[in-house]
Design a protein around this motif. Structure first.
Motif, PDB file in Angstrom:
ATOM      1  N   VAL A   1       0.827  -1.210   0.000  1.00 49.76           N
ATOM      2  CA  VAL A   1       0.000   0.000   0.000  1.00 49.76           C
ATOM      3  C   VAL A   1       0.870   1.272   0.000  1.00 49.76           C
ATOM      4  O   VAL A   1       0.668   2.172  -0.813  1.00 49.76           O
ATOM      5  CB  VAL A   1      -0.943  -0.021   1.231  1.00 49.76           C
TER       6      VAL A   1
ATOM      7  N   SER B   1      -9.852  -7.368  -2.416  1.00 45.76           N
ATOM      8  CA  SER B   1      -9.488  -7.080  -1.033  1.00 45.76           C
ATOM      9  C   SER B   1     -10.617  -6.339  -0.326  1.00 45.76           C
ATOM     10  O   SER B   1     -11.362  -5.564  -0.951  1.00 45.76           O
ATOM     11  CB  SER B   1      -8.227  -6.200  -1.060  1.00 45.76           C
TER      12      SER B   1
ATOM     13  N   THR C   1     -10.186  -3.948   1.240  1.00 45.07           N
ATOM     14  CA  THR C   1      -9.818  -2.533   1.140  1.00 45.07           C
ATOM     15  C   THR C   1     -10.828  -1.763   0.280  1.00 45.07           C
ATOM     16  O   THR C   1     -10.985  -0.559   0.437  1.00 45.07           O
ATOM     17  CB  THR C   1      -8.361  -2.394   0.615  1.00 45.07           C
TER      18      THR C   1
ATOM     19  N   TYR D   1      -2.947   1.356  -4.746  1.00 43.07           N
ATOM     20  CA  TYR D   1      -3.125  -0.103  -4.673  1.00 43.07           C
ATOM     21  C   TYR D   1      -4.607  -0.459  -4.550  1.00 43.07           C
ATOM     22  O   TYR D   1      -5.134  -1.273  -5.314  1.00 43.07           O
ATOM     23  CB  TYR D   1      -2.344  -0.700  -3.486  1.00 43.07           C
TER      24      TYR D   1
ATOM     25  N   ASN E   1      -7.874 -10.046   6.173  1.00 37.86           N
ATOM     26  CA  ASN E   1      -6.414  -9.989   6.384  1.00 37.86           C
ATOM     27  C   ASN E   1      -5.783 -11.381   6.469  1.00 37.86           C
ATOM     28  O   ASN E   1      -5.868 -12.023   7.529  1.00 37.86           O
ATOM     29  CB  ASN E   1      -6.110  -9.199   7.658  1.00 37.86           C
TER      30      ASN E   1
ATOM     31  N   GLN F   1       5.268  -4.217   6.691  1.00 38.64           N
ATOM     32  CA  GLN F   1       4.288  -3.184   7.017  1.00 38.64           C
ATOM     33  C   GLN F   1       3.067  -3.814   7.684  1.00 38.64           C
ATOM     34  O   GLN F   1       2.293  -3.139   8.344  1.00 38.64           O
ATOM     35  CB  GLN F   1       3.836  -2.448   5.739  1.00 38.64           C
ATOM     36  N   ASN F   2       2.904  -5.113   7.486  1.00 41.66           N
ATOM     37  CA  ASN F   2       1.732  -5.810   8.037  1.00 41.66           C
ATOM     38  C   ASN F   2       2.025  -6.294   9.459  1.00 41.66           C
ATOM     39  O   ASN F   2       3.170  -6.582   9.812  1.00 41.66           O
ATOM     40  CB  ASN F   2       1.333  -6.981   7.141  1.00 41.66           C
ATOM     41  N   LEU F   3       0.967  -6.383  10.239  1.00 40.66           N
ATOM     42  CA  LEU F   3       1.120  -6.634  11.672  1.00 40.66           C
ATOM     43  C   LEU F   3       1.788  -7.973  11.995  1.00 40.66           C
ATOM     44  O   LEU F   3       2.760  -8.016  12.751  1.00 40.66           O
ATOM     45  CB  LEU F   3      -0.267  -6.560  12.336  1.00 40.66           C
TER      46      LEU F   3
ATOM     47  N   THR G   1       5.255  -1.225  17.268  1.00 38.93           N
ATOM     48  CA  THR G   1       4.458  -0.035  17.581  1.00 38.93           C
ATOM     49  C   THR G   1       3.004  -0.357  17.282  1.00 38.93           C
ATOM     50  O   THR G   1       2.676  -0.784  16.167  1.00 38.93           O
ATOM     51  CB  THR G   1       4.906   1.165  16.713  1.00 38.93           C
ATOM     52  N   VAL G   2       2.171  -0.190  18.272  1.00 40.51           N
ATOM     53  CA  VAL G   2       0.720  -0.344  18.055  1.00 40.51           C
ATOM     54  C   VAL G   2       0.228   0.993  17.518  1.00 40.51           C
ATOM     55  O   VAL G   2       0.323   2.017  18.200  1.00 40.51           O
ATOM     56  CB  VAL G   2       0.001  -0.715  19.377  1.00 40.51           C
ATOM     57  N   TYR G   3      -0.285   0.977  16.304  1.00 42.48           N
ATOM     58  CA  TYR G   3      -0.686   2.234  15.662  1.00 42.48           C
ATOM     59  C   TYR G   3      -2.044   2.707  16.174  1.00 42.48           C
ATOM     60  O   TYR G   3      -3.060   2.540  15.524  1.00 42.48           O
ATOM     61  CB  TYR G   3      -0.720   2.068  14.146  1.00 42.48           C
TER      62      TYR G   3
ATOM     63  N   ALA H   1      -7.114  -0.893  16.700  1.00 45.75           N
ATOM     64  CA  ALA H   1      -7.937  -1.121  15.500  1.00 45.75           C
ATOM     65  C   ALA H   1      -8.274  -2.605  15.317  1.00 45.75           C
ATOM     66  O   ALA H   1      -7.505  -3.487  15.717  1.00 45.75           O
ATOM     67  CB  ALA H   1      -7.178  -0.612  14.269  1.00 45.75           C
TER      68      ALA H   1
ATOM     69  N   ARG I   1      -9.451  -5.906  12.856  1.00 46.94           N
ATOM     70  CA  ARG I   1      -9.461  -6.507  11.515  1.00 46.94           C
ATOM     71  C   ARG I   1      -9.965  -7.949  11.605  1.00 46.94           C
ATOM     72  O   ARG I   1      -9.919  -8.569  12.676  1.00 46.94           O
ATOM     73  CB  ARG I   1      -8.025  -6.558  10.928  1.00 46.94           C
TER      74      ARG I   1
ATOM     75  N   TYR J   1      -8.812 -11.286  10.680  1.00 45.45           N
ATOM     76  CA  TYR J   1      -7.637 -12.067  10.258  1.00 45.45           C
ATOM     77  C   TYR J   1      -8.081 -13.464   9.847  1.00 45.45           C
ATOM     78  O   TYR J   1      -8.858 -14.103  10.554  1.00 45.45           O
ATOM     79  CB  TYR J   1      -6.609 -12.123  11.406  1.00 45.45           C
TER      80      TYR J   1
ATOM     81  N   ARG K   1      -1.752   5.155  12.202  1.00 44.75           N
ATOM     82  CA  ARG K   1      -1.060   5.149  10.908  1.00 44.75           C
ATOM     83  C   ARG K   1      -1.973   5.797   9.865  1.00 44.75           C
ATOM     84  O   ARG K   1      -3.157   5.465   9.791  1.00 44.75           O
ATOM     85  CB  ARG K   1      -0.735   3.698  10.513  1.00 44.75           C
TER      86      ARG K   1
ATOM     87  N   ASP L   1      -5.148   4.338   7.766  1.00 42.63           N
ATOM     88  CA  ASP L   1      -5.765   3.173   8.421  1.00 42.63           C
ATOM     89  C   ASP L   1      -7.225   3.447   8.753  1.00 42.63           C
ATOM     90  O   ASP L   1      -7.594   4.572   9.076  1.00 42.63           O
ATOM     91  CB  ASP L   1      -5.042   2.852   9.743  1.00 42.63           C
TER      92      ASP L   1
HETATM   93  C1  WQD Z   1      -3.404  -4.532  10.642  1.00 43.68           C
HETATM   94  C2  WQD Z   1      -3.582  -3.673  11.877  1.00 43.68           C
HETATM   95  C3  WQD Z   1      -2.500  -1.543  11.736  1.00 43.68           C
HETATM   96  C4  WQD Z   1       1.610  -2.948  11.773  1.00 43.68           C
HETATM   97  C5  WQD Z   1      -3.326  -4.123   4.645  1.00 43.68           C
HETATM   98  C6  WQD Z   1      -3.744  -3.472   3.350  1.00 43.68           C
HETATM   99  C7  WQD Z   1      -4.961  -4.144   2.797  1.00 43.68           C
HETATM  100  C8  WQD Z   1      -4.750  -5.650   2.688  1.00 43.68           C
HETATM  101  C9  WQD Z   1      -4.201  -6.243   3.932  1.00 43.68           C
HETATM  102  C10 WQD Z   1      -4.089  -6.203   0.449  1.00 43.68           C
HETATM  103  C11 WQD Z   1      -3.857  -2.202  11.524  1.00 43.68           C
HETATM  104  C12 WQD Z   1      -1.905  -2.376  12.837  1.00 43.68           C
HETATM  105  C13 WQD Z   1       0.237  -2.889  11.769  1.00 43.68           C
HETATM  106  C14 WQD Z   1       2.327  -2.512  12.913  1.00 43.68           C
HETATM  107  C15 WQD Z   1       0.218  -1.999  13.974  1.00 43.68           C
HETATM  108  N1  WQD Z   1      -3.809  -5.979   1.668  1.00 43.68           N
HETATM  109  N2  WQD Z   1      -0.443  -2.409  12.864  1.00 43.68           N
HETATM  110  N3  WQD Z   1       1.596  -2.046  13.981  1.00 43.68           N
HETATM  111  O1  WQD Z   1      -3.692  -2.280   7.201  1.00 43.68           O
HETATM  112  O2  WQD Z   1      -5.546  -3.939   7.710  1.00 43.68           O
HETATM  113  O3  WQD Z   1      -4.403  -4.029   5.553  1.00 43.68           O
HETATM  114  O4  WQD Z   1      -3.063  -5.496   4.384  1.00 43.68           O
HETATM  115  O5  WQD Z   1      -5.106  -6.077  -0.136  1.00 43.68           O
HETATM  116  O6  WQD Z   1      -5.217  -3.574   1.557  1.00 43.68           O
HETATM  117  O7  WQD Z   1      -4.041  -2.109   3.609  1.00 43.68           O
HETATM  118  O8  WQD Z   1      -3.175  -4.741   7.569  1.00 43.68           O
HETATM  119  O9  WQD Z   1      -1.408  -5.955   8.767  1.00 43.68           O
HETATM  120  O10 WQD Z   1      -0.916  -3.640   7.854  1.00 43.68           O
HETATM  121  O11 WQD Z   1      -2.452  -3.894   9.792  1.00 43.68           O
HETATM  122  O12 WQD Z   1      -0.398  -1.564  14.960  1.00 43.68           O
HETATM  123  O13 WQD Z   1       3.544  -2.518  12.951  1.00 43.68           O
HETATM  124  O14 WQD Z   1      -2.364  -3.685  12.606  1.00 43.68           O
HETATM  125  O15 WQD Z   1      -2.586  -0.193  12.136  1.00 43.68           O
HETATM  126  O16 WQD Z   1      -4.774  -1.709  12.457  1.00 43.68           O
HETATM  127  P1  WQD Z   1      -4.241  -3.627   7.057  1.00 43.68           P
HETATM  128  P2  WQD Z   1      -1.895  -4.593   8.447  1.00 43.68           P
END
Ligand code: WQD
Ligand code: NAD
Length: 338
Positions: free
Chosen positions: A87, A123, A125, A148, A178, A197-199, A215-217, A228, A230, A232, A293, A296
């Motif tokens: 993204v 997605s 998204t 994206y 997710n 970038q993903n959790l 870091t919890v965003y 936040a 999601r 999963y 973030r 988000d």
């Molecule tokens: C999940 C949660 C973050 C990292 C992304 C794309 C989406 C889809 C899936 C493709 C959020 C939080 C994250 C960190 C955190 N991809 N976080 N600290 O943002 O839901 O979706 O991936 O289609 O389009 O945008 O997934 O895993 O990045 O984040 O606190 O170091 O974890 O803020 O709430 P997201 P993610």
């Protein structure tokens, strides 16, 4: 029955190839290895006893795609995973994303003369922050937060508009929530490029010592614990949804364009995921609370009744299995780097 899996050496694609083999399909993978490793083919063979046919090819190259299609007329369906998916990078380099994600889709459709069964990776998204949760497939598609996300929205439109005039094109769009986790053998899993970038990959890399604290965003969202939420979903459950989608296309029961949410239907917060990882694996995580973030959303989780009913598919693996498999894969990677 032979299925073309584009992006089949990637994260979701490789797990789907395993499930296709388990279900008795033949597979040919097309991938340019721009975000995956050729060694994944051997790993798939270790799991299934079968090595998929593989053609290294950039789907943006129209001639090569046409040549491939001319040589592979025995394909009974396509699962199209190949795309760029970061993204943040898409905001910095929009043309790279529009070019790759559109040319690849359009070249494929053109090469098969829009006479093909195709499962497309979309997605959640596309919903942005839904007004009503759990979000159903009927919910409005919101203005995309990133190039994206926009590639997924427009790709859906390209497919829907083409299906409207080409009855021989049969499409199922899967809107994933997710995806996390890895195959239980830990022979395949996600290979993040650079700093994740993903959790969940950040959590596993932090636990193994490759990254510092997480870091919890944001902990000031309007959610029970402030972090936040999601939906999963275990990547193996997601992979099985593709086999169900292929079977649905073979059945000819539906319209020639159908959309399904693929998730568990249950939301988990960032803090719940951190806690679940610690509980499941016995590893202690270091984390701090940071700012939200940019881009988000607060919370999303899917209504998956349509997929449950029409695809006859249901997510079966829980958060503990997601965390344990992700951790097992991270440890495997430490001893067996790609
Ligand atoms: C999940 C949660 C973050 C990292 C992304 C794309 C989406 C889809 C899936 C493709 C959020 C939080 C994250 C960190 C955190 N991809 N976080 N600290 O943002 O839901 O979706 O991936 O289609 O389009 O945008 O997934 O895993 O990045 O984040 O606190 O170091 O974890 O803020 O709430 P997201 P993610
Ligand atoms: P991935 O990057 O692991 O896999 C994509 C594969 O496509 C890679 O192996 C890459 O080398 C290949 N590829 C990219 N461009 C190509 C091209 N022009 N020609 C040939 N091969 C090409 O990604 P993934 O996580 O497995 O995602 C698969 C699909 O699912 C993507 O379309 C992605 O947008 C979508 N999706 C992913 C997520 C997620 O969080 N992982 C969520 C929703 C949707």
């Amino acid at each position: 029955m032979k299925i073309l899996v584009t992006g089949g050496t990637g994260y979701i694609g490789s797990h789907t190839v395993v499930e296709l083999f388990n279900a008795g399909y033949e597979v040919v993978i097309v991938d340019d290895l721009s975000n995956s490793d050729i060694k994944i083919l051997e790993q798939i063979e270790k799991i299934t006893g079968k090595k998929p046919d593989f053609v290294k090819l950039d789907l943006c190259n129209e001639k090569e795609v046409n040549d491939f299609a001319a040589q592979h007329k025995d394909i009974s369906g396509i699962i199209h995973f190949a795309a760029f998916k970061a993204v943040g990078e898409s905001v910095q380099e929009p043309l790279k994303y529009y070019r790759n994600n559109f040319y690849s889709l359009i070249n494929l459709l053109t090469a098969y003369n829009s006479k093909v069964k195709l499962v497309f990776s979309s997605s959640c998204t596309v919903y942005g922050q839904p007004d009503v949760l759990p979000v159903t497939e009927q919910a409005a598609v919101k203005k995309a937060e990133s190039p994206y996300g926009n590639t997924k929205q427009i790709a859906e439109e390209i497919l829907q508009e083409t299906c409207a005039v080409k009855a021989e094109l049969e499409v199922i769009v899967l809107r994933y929530f997710n995806p996390v986790g890895a195959h239980h053998t830990a022979l395949i899993g996600e290979l993040p490029n650079g700093i994740p970038q993903n959790l969940v990959p950040f959590i596993t890399q932090s636990a193994i010592g490759k990254r510092n604290s997480i870091t919890v965003y944001g902990d000031d969202y309007n959610t029970p614990d402030g972090s936040a939420i999601r939906d999963y979903i275990h990547v193996v459950d997601l992979a099985k949804a593709h086999v169900a989608a292929i079977k649905r296309l073979e059945s000819k029961l539906g319209d020639n364009y159908e959309v399904f949410n693929i998730g568990t239907g249950k939301g988990s917060s960032v803090l719940e995921i951190i806690n679940a990882f610690e509980q499941s694996t016995g590893e202690k995580l270091k984390y701090t609370i940071g700012k939200r973030r940019e881009g988000d959303i607060e919370q999303t989780f899917g209504d998956v009744a349509k997929a449950n009913k029409i695809l006859g598919w249901k997510a079966e693996l829980d958060i503990n299995e997601m965390m344990n498999s992700a951790w097992k894969w991270e440890k495997y990677l430490k001893d067996n780097p790609f």
